[in-house]
Design a protein around this motif. Structure first.
Motif, PDB file in Angstrom:
ATOM      1  N   ASP A 383       0.897  -1.320   0.008  1.00  0.00           N
ATOM      2  CA  ASP A 383       0.080  -0.032   0.072  1.00  0.00           C
ATOM      3  C   ASP A 383       0.903   1.216  -0.104  1.00  0.00           C
ATOM      4  O   ASP A 383       0.447   2.264   0.239  1.00  0.00           O
ATOM      5  CB  ASP A 383      -0.900   0.120   1.234  1.00  0.00           C
ATOM      6  N   GLU A 538      -1.103  -6.106  13.138  1.00  0.00           N
ATOM      7  CA  GLU A 538      -0.388  -5.149  12.357  1.00  0.00           C
ATOM      8  C   GLU A 538      -0.892  -5.574  10.929  1.00  0.00           C
ATOM      9  O   GLU A 538      -1.208  -4.832  10.034  1.00  0.00           O
ATOM     10  CB  GLU A 538       0.995  -5.342  12.287  1.00  0.00           C
ATOM     11  N   LYS A 539      -0.936  -7.054  10.438  1.00  0.00           N
ATOM     12  CA  LYS A 539      -1.501  -7.357   9.176  1.00  0.00           C
ATOM     13  C   LYS A 539      -2.838  -7.076   8.835  1.00  0.00           C
ATOM     14  O   LYS A 539      -3.200  -6.220   7.920  1.00  0.00           O
ATOM     15  CB  LYS A 539      -1.510  -8.873   9.223  1.00  0.00           C
ATOM     16  N   LYS A 542      -3.112  -3.253   8.333  1.00  0.00           N
ATOM     17  CA  LYS A 542      -2.740  -3.066   7.134  1.00  0.00           C
ATOM     18  C   LYS A 542      -3.821  -3.321   5.672  1.00  0.00           C
ATOM     19  O   LYS A 542      -3.889  -2.549   5.046  1.00  0.00           O
ATOM     20  CB  LYS A 542      -1.396  -3.958   6.461  1.00  0.00           C
ATOM     21  N   ARG A 545      -6.512  -0.639   5.997  1.00  0.00           N
ATOM     22  CA  ARG A 545      -6.049   0.471   5.341  1.00  0.00           C
ATOM     23  C   ARG A 545      -6.256   0.346   3.806  1.00  0.00           C
ATOM     24  O   ARG A 545      -6.661   1.235   2.915  1.00  0.00           O
ATOM     25  CB  ARG A 545      -4.592   0.789   5.637  1.00  0.00           C
ATOM     26  N   HIS A 546      -5.794  -0.966   3.442  1.00  0.00           N
ATOM     27  CA  HIS A 546      -5.712  -1.029   1.809  1.00  0.00           C
ATOM     28  C   HIS A 546      -7.022  -1.115   1.389  1.00  0.00           C
ATOM     29  O   HIS A 546      -7.426  -0.693   0.342  1.00  0.00           O
ATOM     30  CB  HIS A 546      -4.944  -2.490   1.718  1.00  0.00           C
TER      31      HIS A 546
END
Ligand code: AMP
Ligand code: MN
Ligand code: ZN
Length: 602
Positions: A383, A538-539, A542, A545-546
């Motif tokens: 990203d 965290e994954k 992410k 967000r993506h």
């Protein structure tokens, strides 16, 4: 050695080396493809099937015969290749052993081969002491790497440097560069001079270095490649730099000139008007930073280009064959490049890594101009929009894939070297790579062993694979013996274990470490779970967000390399993996001190 003698690589020694390597790689591949049974299956088959035991015996005999021929092969000129070949053999022995070892233990057929392999690989002459002993600035394996400021930057670009000690100092210059060249008119490709007619200069003094720089300063483009060593060094170091112009080849002895290279070549590497053509420069970029404070302004990476052209393979060997009709001898890649003088075969190989590259660059640019620009996939796993913009630059379609080749090369040049402390999940990656399932208790032991290995390797400046290869460290963690003689039996498989006292000391140290980590394994398990949870979260963040960025998620692009197995040139297809080997006898004092001194404390 003033100039490398002009001779083809296929002298009698090298051609038998070729044949031998081909056999070894074939044998290795058939071993790998055989899907050998493991554990109980193996024992059952051996006990009940004469055919099976006969087959494994034949396998062992054939492999042994190969190794014996290998051992008898004269080591002087081709010792580096010998070391490399033994690496290959050794890695395969490791894999076969992993398949067969579970119940057969140390009497597995593979073990019978080991002494031969070990004797062969201690033969290489030409490396009397570890060259890092003579480096003008001693190697520091503990301090974090701070990118040093580049020297020799053209005056007009000085204002564009980022000198905060953290960012890539030439990031702005490198990012902007592609758009200044991608629309330039293409000239017809210039075929390379025949190698036998091309002068080659061995550059090993500051005077010769300056003379070479004078030549390079007049070029619009040069081809560059590096050969490195990382078995007997924690971070690795560059041993040789190959540079070719349209009319001559240079082999730069970066061991002899380590302290002078950066200052001498800054004006070449930091001037984007002199194009540096390299093949698959991902490693070279960070090695140049680490060893010489050199950055690559004006890089064209022929591997990036080849990928955009949809060629069937992107290895240099393939491009050499495709465009130049040259068969490369890629197994020299794993030679011990610390050797001095370089053998003729090694020097020839090194030259041929850059000699044809400017012509390949010419040809690829024409090919790129006729290829469609790469279309960004609807959903990219990464990203980072800046990376996206350089992967898929928006440019006039008539330029084809040329802009993308330049900007993807720039992305390679933007990589930065880091010397990070051991990460807390390093042991999990080690276990994954070896692919042996471990109990929670063995995982805790592995973790302690990996921390120990890291400390020893940093302190003694040795490769971690030299201190203890992944396969052995996982086997040791799996067995987790609590008696010193049992641990010592594992250690005796290692190249440095010729000193009984050292083995005994290390065994005692490891026994204590193993006992302690077995006791604490529940705490270790807790911590491991916490760490993995954090990674999961965290994954997920992410991914969230993506999703916000791209409303219609699609499957990610398929991986570019097939997993597992070996490529024709013997390079493991999955990733570059350093294989443990011994070449020169270990300096017992340095490693001994580190082995005794390093603690496994967390
Ligand atoms: P090359 O770019 O092919 O000339 O390779 C440069 C250097 O990368 C070699 O001198 C080796 O140190 C290292 N290298 C290349 N291939 C491998 C491999 N399969 N495993 C480990 N190291 C490698
Ligand atoms: Mn290279
Ligand atoms: Zn090379």
């Amino acid at each position: 050695m003033a100039a490398v003698p002009e001779k083809k690589a296929d002298t009698a020694g090298a051609s038998s080396a070729d044949e031998l390597t081909a056999n070894l790689v074939r044998a290795a591949n058939s071993l790998l493809n055989a899907e050998l049974p493991t554990g109980k299956d193996w024992a059952y088959l051996t006990a009940t099937s004469p055919a099976f035991s006969a087959a494994t015996a034949t396998l062992a005999r054939q492999a042994k015969a190969l190794l014996q021929r290998f051992r008898g092969w004269p080591a002087d000129d081709n010792a580096g290749v010998a070391a490399g070949l033994t690496d290959v053999v050794d890695a395969h022995l490791d894999r076969v052993e992993d398949s067969l070892g579970e119940l057969t233990g140390r009497s597995a057929p593979v073990d019978a081969l080991r002494p031969a392999a070990k004797r062969a690989r201690t033969k290489a002459p030409g490396v009397a002491v570890k060259p890092q002993v003579n480096f003008p600035v001693p190697v520091d394996n503990h301090a974090p790497f701070v990118p040093p400021p580049p020297v020799g930057v053209p005056d007009g670009l000085l204002g564009r440097l980022t000198l905060d000690g953290a960012t890539h100092p030439m990031a702005d210059i490198i990012r902007e560069f592609p758009s200044t060249v991608w629309a330039l008119a293409l000239r017809p490709p210039v075929p390379p001079r025949a190698m036998v007619e091309t002068p080659c200069t061995w550059v090993d003094t500051p005077e010769k270095l300056d003379a070479m720089v004078d030549v390079l300063a007049k070029q619009e483009a040069i081809a560059v490649d590096l050969e490195a060593h990382d078995l007997r060094s924690f971070q690795g170091f560059v041993c040789l730099m190959q540079i070719s112009t349209r009319t001559e080849d240079f082999l730069v002895d970066t061991l002899a000139l380590r302290g002078s290279i950066g200052a001498a070549l800054g004006s070449i590497f930091h001037d984007p008007r002199i194009i540096k053509v390299m093949h698959g420069a991902d490693h070279d970029v960070i090695w140049l930073q680490r060893d010489f404070a050199l950055y690559l302004a004006g890089l064209f990476d022929t591997k990036q280009a080849s990928e955009l052209c949809g060629n069937t393979s992107h290895s240099l060997a393939h491009l050499l064959q495709l465009f130049c009709g040259v068969s490369a001898n890629k197994h020299y890649q794993l030679a011990d490049w610390r050797m001095r003088p370089l053998g003729e075969g090694m020097a020839f190989y090194a030259r041929s890594d850059t000699h044809h590259l400017l012509y390949i660059w010419d040809t690829l640019r024409h090919q790129l101009a006729t290829c469609p620009p790469p279309a960004p996939p609807p959903s990219e796993a990464d990203d980072d929009s800046e990376v996206d913009a350089m992967m898929y630059p928006s440019t006039p379609p008539e330029l084809g894939a040329l802009p993308a080749a330049w900007s993807r090369s720039a992305l390679v040049a933007l990589k930065t070297y880091t010397n990070s402390p051991l990460s807390s999940d390093a042991h999990i990656r080690v276990a994954k790579r070896v692919g042996v399932p471990l109990s929670a208790r063995s995982r805790a032991v592995l973790r302690a062993l990996v921390v120990w290995r890291d400390g020893v390797a940093r302190a003694a400046d040795e490769g971690i694979g030299y201190v203890m290869p992944n396969r052995l460290i996982v086997r040791l963690a799996d067995a987790a013996p609590e008696a010193a003689p049992e641990v010592a039996a594992f250690l005796r498989e290692l190249a440095w274990a010729s000193d009984q006292a050292e083995v005994a000391r290390t065994a005692d140290h490891l026994v204590a470490l193993i006992r302690r980590s077995k006791l604490d394994f529940q705490a270790a398990e807790e911590e491991e779970r916490r760490m993995l949870d954090e990674k999961q979260q965290e994954k997920a963040r992410k991914a969230a967000r993506h999703r916000q960025r791209s409303p219609s998620p699609q499957a990610a692009a398929p991986p570019q390399v097939p997993l597992g197995g070996l490529e024709a040139d013997g390079r493991p297809a999955k990733q570059r993996r350093r294989i443990a080997v011994t070449v020169a006898p270990v300096e017992a004092s340095a490693l001994g001190a580190a082995l005794g001194g390093a603690d496994a404390g967390e």
